[in-house]
Design an enzyme around this catalytic site. Structure first.
Site, mmCIF file in Angstrom:
data_model
loop_
_atom_site.group_PDB
_atom_site.id
_atom_site.type_symbol
_atom_site.label_atom_id
_atom_site.label_comp_id
_atom_site.label_asym_id
_atom_site.label_seq_id
_atom_site.Cartn_x
_atom_site.Cartn_y
_atom_site.Cartn_z
ATOM 1 N N SER A 181 45.740 41.050 36.253
ATOM 2 C CA SER A 181 44.662 42.156 36.893
ATOM 3 C C SER A 181 45.387 42.607 37.794
ATOM 4 C CB SER A 181 43.032 41.189 37.005
ATOM 5 O OG SER A 181 42.086 42.307 37.471
ATOM 6 N N TYR A 189 36.702 36.302 40.617
ATOM 7 C CA TYR A 189 37.579 36.696 39.574
ATOM 8 C C TYR A 189 38.211 37.099 40.412
ATOM 9 C CZ TYR A 189 39.154 40.146 35.386
ATOM 10 O OH TYR A 189 40.124 40.252 35.093
ATOM 11 N N LYS A 209 42.666 35.733 39.680
ATOM 12 C CA LYS A 209 44.068 36.297 38.563
ATOM 13 C C LYS A 209 45.061 36.605 39.671
ATOM 14 C CE LYS A 209 42.448 38.397 34.700
ATOM 15 N NZ LYS A 209 42.863 37.610 33.681
#
Length: 288
Positions: free
Chosen positions: A149, A162, A166
């Site tokens: 990401s 998150y 990533k």
């Protein structure tokens, strides 16, 4: 020249019942590949499994509902796939968990952190651990794609769990690529897919976003070009913009600026001025 989708190849795609994974599975089916489809959503998995069975046939298909964070389940899946379909020529570790940042930010509930890391980081690790040994033994060209990401590269505020997961996928995938590159006679390459703004899941498509099929188009061409970082633009953000944002973040270390200075009020004007500049070596249209 590496290829994602090859006739008579074997594709293993996690998170394959929707979004980018679903688009990749449809592309694999169109190419005449045998397919293993993995997802946690039983209803979507059943629908997508039925669609693929109508194209490739049940004998060329494995459909499995499992949690990629479970290493034992992934190992069992690999044994099943290797026996029925053969070792993968495409392993796409695409499954991901996105737990919205809670009001605590850094102090979000520990369960959120545990779940995000279990799926986003250990999911790809479990996929590689389960499938890579047979891929190496087969000795044929193959591709491993881990879905990362942009948030793992530019680290925007709002969802530290998150972002951190990533960022770990980025580091892991680089180590995987180096390991494969240094194995004598190894014909397996690893790549990091970095989608931009993409319409996934059940979201309504909005102008400016890419469709999952566009991401898969870009992924296929970038793998063929032997690019490790598959940085996807969208209709609002060209690669040149992302290149500048990534470089600014890296320069925080070199220039000893505050962490994430892009969002620091004392550096807002400097960042705005930086974004107006062309990067060294950029092309005429500004897309380096």
């Amino acid at each position: 020249m590496a290829e994602c989708f090859v006739a008579d190849g074997v594709a293993v795609i996690t998170g394959g019942a929707s979004g980018i994974g679903r688009a990749a599975a449809r592309r694999a089916a169109a190419a005449g590949m045998k397919i293993t489809l993995v997802d946690i959503n039983a209803a979507k998995l059943a629908d997508m499994g039925a669609e693929l069975a109508g194209i490739v046939g049940h004998d060329n298909l494995v459909v499995e509902r499992l949690d990629v964070s479970d290493p034992a389940a992934m190992l069992a899946l690999a044994q099943q796939v290797n026996a029925k379909l053969g070792s993968p020529t495409l392993l796409m570790n695409n499954a991901a968990a996105f737990v919205g940042g809670g009001p605590g930010g850094i102090l979000d509930d520990n369960a959120n952190w545990q779940r995000v890391f279990a799926v986003n980081v250990l999911g790809p690790v479990n996929g590689v651990q389960a499938f890579l040994p047979a891929m190496l033994d087969a000795g044929r060209p193959a591709v491993i794609i881990n879905t990362g990401s942009k948030q793992g590269l530019t680290n925007p505020p709002g969802n530290p769990a998150y972002n951190t997961s990533k960022a770990a996928v980025n580091a892991y995938s680089q180590n995987l690529a180096r390991d494969l590159r240094e194995r004598e006679g190894c014909a397996i390459s690893a790549h990091l897919l970095i989608p931009g703004w993409t319409t996934t899941g059940d979201a309504v498509h909005r102008p400016g976003a890419w469709l999952p099929e566009q991401v898969v188009d870009h992924m296929e061409s970038e793998v063929r070009a032997d690019h490790f970082f598959i940085l996807c633009p969208d209709e609002e953000t060209p690669n040149a913009t992302d290149h500048k944002r990534i470089l600014w973040n890296a320069m925080d270390i070199i220039e000893n600026r505050p962490a994430l200075s892009r969002w620091h009020p004392d550096y807002s004007q400097a960042f705005a001025d930086f974004m107006k500049q062309d990067l060294p070596g950029s092309t005429k249209d500004g897309d380096a």
